[in-house]
Write a protein that holds these residues in place. Structure first.
Motif, mmCIF file in Angstrom:
data_model
loop_
_atom_site.group_PDB
_atom_site.id
_atom_site.type_symbol
_atom_site.label_atom_id
_atom_site.label_comp_id
_atom_site.label_asym_id
_atom_site.label_seq_id
_atom_site.Cartn_x
_atom_site.Cartn_y
_atom_site.Cartn_z
ATOM 1 N N GLY B 301 1.779 -20.998 -12.220
ATOM 2 C CA GLY B 301 0.614 -21.084 -13.084
ATOM 3 C C GLY B 301 0.410 -19.909 -14.018
ATOM 4 N N ASP B 302 0.844 -18.714 -13.604
ATOM 5 C CA ASP B 302 0.627 -17.532 -14.435
ATOM 6 C C ASP B 302 1.684 -17.423 -15.522
ATOM 7 N N GLU B 306 2.262 -11.716 -17.084
ATOM 8 C CA GLU B 306 1.356 -11.444 -15.953
ATOM 9 C C GLU B 306 2.149 -11.344 -14.650
ATOM 10 N N HIS B 309 3.919 -8.147 -13.647
ATOM 11 C CA HIS B 309 3.121 -6.997 -13.221
ATOM 12 C C HIS B 309 2.584 -7.123 -11.798
ATOM 13 N N LYS B 310 3.042 -8.122 -11.064
ATOM 14 C CA LYS B 310 2.508 -8.287 -9.708
ATOM 15 C C LYS B 310 3.070 -7.199 -8.802
ATOM 16 N N ASN B 314 1.326 -8.145 -3.506
ATOM 17 C CA ASN B 314 0.987 -9.516 -3.904
ATOM 18 C C ASN B 314 2.218 -10.405 -3.722
ATOM 19 N N ARG B 367 6.579 -3.763 -13.760
ATOM 20 C CA ARG B 367 5.251 -3.364 -13.283
ATOM 21 C C ARG B 367 4.859 -2.011 -13.840
#
Lengths: 731, 432
Positions: B301-302, B306, B309-310, B314, B367
């Motif tokens: 979904g992301d 985005e 950068h997890k 996470n 990240r």
């Protein structure tokens, strides 16, 4: 030290410290200077705009301006000598205290243009600076712009959309060839930048293919009444294609091609067709044919119509009155709606809606049709509000109605629109910022985003630039946690100093949009948490303060001189096809003033744009006789260095953009020769950290100075010529 | 109008004279006279937003390395013997999205450096591309929704001068194969007409140049260079012998759902253009740095940026990023497979044996926005220049040395490329 400095009786001030260490007496250059500082400099400006970065832990702690925090009861007194010393520090004849926050310092200002030249805050600083020169009288206006500070002579290549519109008007056949060109380089958000749009190999190749196909499709009989007379065709068609009468040499050159279709093929690839010259004559005034194109492309995005050509032919377009009259006429032309759509799409980035990345699982409702309806809404709203209705900037932000399709009205939960699409929104979704296109583009794939929405307001409505996130910091928020509200998750930014210094500029504004989800739907709660739409604007001239929700934000922006000037600046950028050169800021100031005098209507803004000196005149050199090495790239001009006479120092205009990462930064520097003769250049910077890389320059470093000079290929600058270099450093 | 688009023998190029030329002359280019081993073609494959090293790094040593289960490179396992995985090659002195995108292939070169600020693909093309119809071919997959900028462009002809990719497979097909079906007589007449048209354009450019200041003169000089390049494209006799593909179907170019289909079509075209001798240098640019592409076909979904950068804690976010990266590895594998399926006409192996393929990225750990250990993967034996089937661990070598190695694998002899201040010469132990 200035002999007129006075010793202020220090006893009162010492008391404030409650004993302890002996406090040095305050030295004032003018009586009342400290009072002035506290009331006009410290409280309204430094304690609000500057101390966030300029403090011992802040991102600007390495600069000379390190301030005690407002929470310190003795802050004003402690900060006074620091600020007084900086105000007394000159670069040339100008104080760095004025140069830095107005971004007119050659090194720029990492915090952005916080006090534009001429703003109220800038005036206050100027007064404070004058005190240090022993000039203790009342405030006087200060500006570095003159009424005739105008942009450079330029050739503006047709953008992709301008190409298609022009071809369609010129030949009467549809064209999508412009759209098949590589997407134009975007500068300052707009795709029509005069300096950036060029013809490279891919563009030239595609233009050639397009020219052949268009020439083959052209309805020759409708274009001219020349029958088989090629010379007649060249003159008649050429005048429309080149948007001016042809020169004798051009007529014979094209006539030799022999047939009309080959003539069309060549003309569609000619620089006289592909570029709009804004070059002018020796006295710098643009010629009427150039002005006709300027007006036409600004307002209708295509070549001049019959009436404009006639006005150019008669020579009337040399006068401001005629230009204004033509502009009024063209504003009513339905084709002007296209220009409005292009401006709107690029100003608010809503033209990216078609490519916006969304999670189809979270947002299955966001269909292609819905995205089209949203974009149409915003384009119609802006056009009808501003151009058709001659509305104001306030109307754009505060209107309590919009123009939507029935499907979009239902999606928003609004009543069914009337036949013209008009429907009341109420205050919750008022103005352009409450529309689905804006709210959907400025969000992330699966949720709203206070960052993106705050950034939109900061960059596109307040015209303040933001640096990228610093390297070495994990910038990701904690994972989505249903037990926390959006605001709680974003609180991380305000706890962590490297994040806080920038995110305080964005997130608190973005919170004001929290009543809308990631695809522009109104929501009653934030994933089960009560909605909290309280927001705040900080670090602006005239717009600071708390607000509640989109309604409150729109109200604050609608009446903000910052936002109004920014809107004028966006039109200057878009209308003139320019980046933020110093001349751009001068033009934006003048246009803002003239717009206000005209009652802030949209027509007044457009008339201010076309009445500005920029519209009719340019500065910079003309070609003259070609250089001996004409056609040879300026690569190895080392030998010419010796021939360049030592120039007067003031002919070099140095502007700089900085990307600051906190622990390091990169400066991107442009050097322009504003003088009348060729010269070499050098730029000296005060060391700040250690240089890690530099480019397009030779660098000599000492403990007190970094001196940059050009490489062999860019050391010498012709009049009007410019180059750029840059460097990065770690603090 | 384009002629009917049946599969047919392809006669490319202009000028009747070329019809007599051996169709496969380019493909028979012999190895260098001195016996040196070199690649005949270069293919650059880009995907954005760095990596998560812990999920990317192979295990084991130089020759006994392996891709652990679930890791990013695991989809390449079946072609392990065709790869060189590079660890510890850094961008020196710059990092972050924009600078990474800009410096990745240029080595941050300026006009005074080897390459004169061009990207390595363009530099190689300028050296070996003269005999082909297109000195280089740049293909993109959803690179341009944000317009042209340092974020969205990786190929440069000079500092700040982008060589933009073609995002439309349909347009790319037309450019590559659109002259199909013209008769030799028509072609000669067209060529003569084009020549006289460009002569007029050149004269117009000279006229205008005399009337403008220096900055605008440079603009027109660039334009003149472009006209020269076009003329060369139009007059370079090229013949090729391969089957023309069917035109790709029209796809909504900005719709994220079409990302896989567009990428597949562009991959096919790039391989075919190389196979047909239309060019020797090609690139496939999958989106751009900071790309928001949503990998919805994987149930993610992301947006990709985005995801990049997890943080490690996470787990779900990192798993999604790894899934997206594995998908890119599959696309890379597809390209390698395609190359391996095409035999060289001279019997010297497959196209994969004679091509150098470079999978490039613009960041190290996404990240952190840093550029340490940028995850480069090389593939193809490069005509014997590259010893494959290895995992090489360097201790922070400047990536300019990798760019030098790429040049040398292509038969060039330059010892620096881009900014030489961080180190000269090729990467040790890579070639030969």
């Amino acid at each position: 030290m200035n002999p007129r400095r006075l010793l202020l009786a220090a006893s009162l001030l010492v008391q404030a410290c409650g004993g302890g260490e002996e406090t040095p007496p305050i030295v004032e250059p003018c009586a009342g200077d400290f009072t002035y500082f506290e009331a006009k400099i410290w409280q309204p400006i430094l304690s609000v705009k500057c101390v966030g970065c300029h403090n011992e832990q802040g991102i600007a702690r390495g600069s000379r301006l390190v301030l005690a925090a407002p929470s310190d009861p003795d802050a004003a007194r402690k900060n006074y000598p620091v600020v007084r010393a900086i105000a007394d520090t000159k670069l040339g004849d100008q104080s760095v205290f004025l140069l830095r926050p107005s971004m007119t310092h050659p090194d720029g200002h990492p915090g952005g243009n916080l006090l534009p030249v001429g703003s109220a805050g800038y005036q206050a600083l100027a007064t404070f600076v004058r005190h240090g020169e022993g000039r203790c009288g009342p405030d006087v206006a200060t500006t570095s712009c003159t009424d005739t500070t105008v942009g450079s002579r330029v050739l503006r290549r047709l953008s992709r959309s301008e190409y298609d519109a022009t071809v369609e008007d010129l030949l009467g056949v549809p064209s999508a060839y412009g759209q098949s060109l590589p997407p134009d380089v975007v500068v300052g958000g707009f795709d029509n930048n005069g300096a950036a749009l060029r013809v490279g190999p891919i563009v030239a190749e595609k233009l050639g293919v397009a020219a052949e196909a268009l020439a083959a499709a052209a309805p020759l009989a409708k274009l001219t009444s020349c029958a088989d007379d090629v010379t007649c065709f060249v003159k008649a068609f050429g005048k429309r294609a080149f948007r001016r009468p042809l020169l004798d040499g051009e007529i014979s050159r094209y006539a030799k091609l022999g047939d009309a279709r080959t003539v069309i093929t060549a003309m569609l690839q000619s620089p006289a067709f592909l570029y709009r010259p804004e070059i002018g004559k020796n006295d710098a005034t643009l010629d009427p044919w150039e002005v006709a194109s300027e007006l036409s492309y600004l307002l209708t995005g295509t070549m001049p119509d019959v009436a404009l050509f006639a006005a150019a032919e008669s020579g009337k377009l040399a006068t401001k009155d005629e230009v204004v009259a033509q502009a009024r006429r063209l504003l009513k032309d339905p084709r002007a709606a296209r220009t409005m759509a292009r401006f709107t799409g690029q100003w608010l980035y809503v033209d990216r809606l078609g490519a916006v990345a969304k999670d189809p699982a979270t947002y299955p409702e966001l269909t292609t049709d819905l995205k089209s309806a949203m974009l149409s809404e915003t384009q119609a709203f802006v056009d009808r509000t501003l151009r058709v209705g001659n509305g104001t900037f306030r109307d754009l932000l505060l209107a309590e109605h919009t123009f939507v399709s029935p499907g979009l009205a239902e999606y928003y939960g609004l009543a069914a629109p009337g036949d013209d699409g008009k429907v009341a929104t109420g205050p919750l979704r008022r103005g352009v910022l409450g529309q689905g296109s804006v709210l959907t583009v400025h969000a992330v794939a699966a949720s709203s985003s206070p960052i993106h929405r705050g950034k939109l307001v900061r960059e596109r409505l307040l015209c303040q630039k933001l640096p990228p996130p610093p390297p070495g910091v994990v910038v990701q928020l904690p994972p989505f946690d249903p037990s926390k509200s959006t605001r709680e998750r974003f609180a991380e930014h305000s706890k962590n100093e490297p994040c806080r210094s920038c995110h305080r500029l964005m997130d608190p504004i973005g919170f004001g949009f929290e009543a809308f989800d990631g695809i522009g739907r109104a929501r009653k709660d934030d994933h089960g948490h009560p909605l909290d739409t309280k927001g705040e604007i900080v670090a602006t001239d005239h717009t600071d303060g708390a607000f509640e929700g989109l309604d409150g934000l729109a109200g604050r922006l609608a009446d903000s001189p910052d936002a109004q000037r920014c809107f004028a600046l966006q039109w200057v950028r878009f209308g003139y096809g320019v980046d933020d050169e110093p001349e751009t800021q001068c033009a934006a100031d003048r246009v803002t003033t003239a717009w206000a005098k005209g009652g802030m209507t949209f027509e007044a803004l457009i008339l201010a744009l076309v009445s500005d000196p920029t519209f009719l005149a340019r500065q910079g050199d003309l070609g003259g006789p070609p250089a001996p090495d004409a056609g040879v790239p300026v690569d190895d001009a080392g030998a010419s260095d010796a021939a360049v006479p030592a120039p007067p120092a003031d002919t070099l205009v140095v502007t700089s953009k900085r990307d600051d990462y906190g622990t390091g930064y990169c400066d991107y520097v442009t050097v322009k020769n504003a003088g009348a003769s060729a010269r070499t250049w050098s730029v000296v910077r005060s060391p700040e950290g250690a240089i890690t890389s530099s480019w397009k320059s030779k660098l000599v470093t000492t403990a007190t100075a970094w001196t940059f000079t050009g490489e062999s290929y860019n050391a010498s600058l012709e009049p009007g010529g410019s180059t750029d270099f840059g460097y990065c450093a770690k603090r | 109008m384009a002629p009917p688009l049946a599969r047919r023998q392809l006669l490319l190029g202009l000028g009747a004279s070329l019809l007599a030329a051996p169709f496969t002359s380019l493909l028979r280019t012999p190895a260098r006279a001195d016996g040196g081993k070199r690649a005949r073609r270069l293919l650059v494959f880009f995907s954005p937003n760095g990596t998560v090293h812990g999920k990317w790094r192979p295990t084991g040593g130089e020759k006994d390395f392996a891709f652990s289960k679930g890791s990013i490179l695991e989809p390449l396992a079946a072609r392990k013997s065709d790869l060189v995985v590079l660890d510890g090659v850094d961008f020196k002195g710059f990092d972050n999205h924009e600078a990474g995108m800009n410096g990745m292939l240029t080595g941050q070169g300026t006009l005074t450096h080897e390459g004169r600020g061009a990207s390595v693909d363009q530099y190689v093309a300028s050296k070996i591309g003269a005999g082909t119809r297109f000195p280089s071919l740049e293909l993109g997959v959803q690179t341009s929704a944000w317009g042209g900028s340092r974020q969205t462009r990786m190929c440069y002809s000079a500092p700040d001068k982008f060589v933009p990719p073609e995002d439309s497979p349909r347009n790319a097909w037309t450019r590559l194969f659109g002259d199909l079906g013209k008769k030799p007589g028509e072609v000669d007449a067209l060529l003569a007409r084009r020549k006289s048209v460009l002569d007029v354009v050149r004269a117009d450019l000279a006229d205008l140049r005399a009337r403008v200041g220096v900055a605008e003169q440079h603009k027109l000089d660039d334009h003149l260079d472009a006209i020269r390049a076009v003329e060369k494209t139009l007059t370079t006799p090229v013949a090729a012998s391969c089957a023309a593909p069917l035109a790709p179907i029209d796809l909504a170019l900005q719709d994220h759902k079409n990302f896989p289909a567009i990428g597949r079509a562009q991959s096919d075209l790039a391989v075919l253009a190389l196979a047909c001798g239309l060019t020797r240098v090609a690139s496939i640019q999958w989106t751009h740095t900071v790309s928001p592409t949503v990998f919805s076909w994987l149930g993610i979904g992301d947006g990709h940026h985005e995801l990049s950068h997890k943080p490690d804690e996470n787990a779900k976010g990192v798993a999604d990023f790894v899934a997206a990266e594995r998908w890119f590895a599959e696309q890379f594998f597809y390209v390698l497979d395609k190359l391996a399926a095409i035999p060289e006409p001279d019997g010297s192996g497959t196209l994969l044996d004679t091509t150098l393929v470079v999978w490039a990225k613009e960041l190290g750990d996404g990240r952190l926005h840093d550029a340490k250990s940028v995850p480069f993967v090389l593939a193809g034996r490069a005509g014997g220049a590259l010893r494959t089937g290895r995992y090489l661990k360097y201790a922070g070598e400047p990536h300019q040395r990798l760019l030098v190695s790429i040049c040398q694998a292509m038969g060039l002899s330059n010892l620096t490329f881009g900014d030489p201040s961080h180190g000269a010469g090729p990467l040790g132990g890579l070639l030969g």
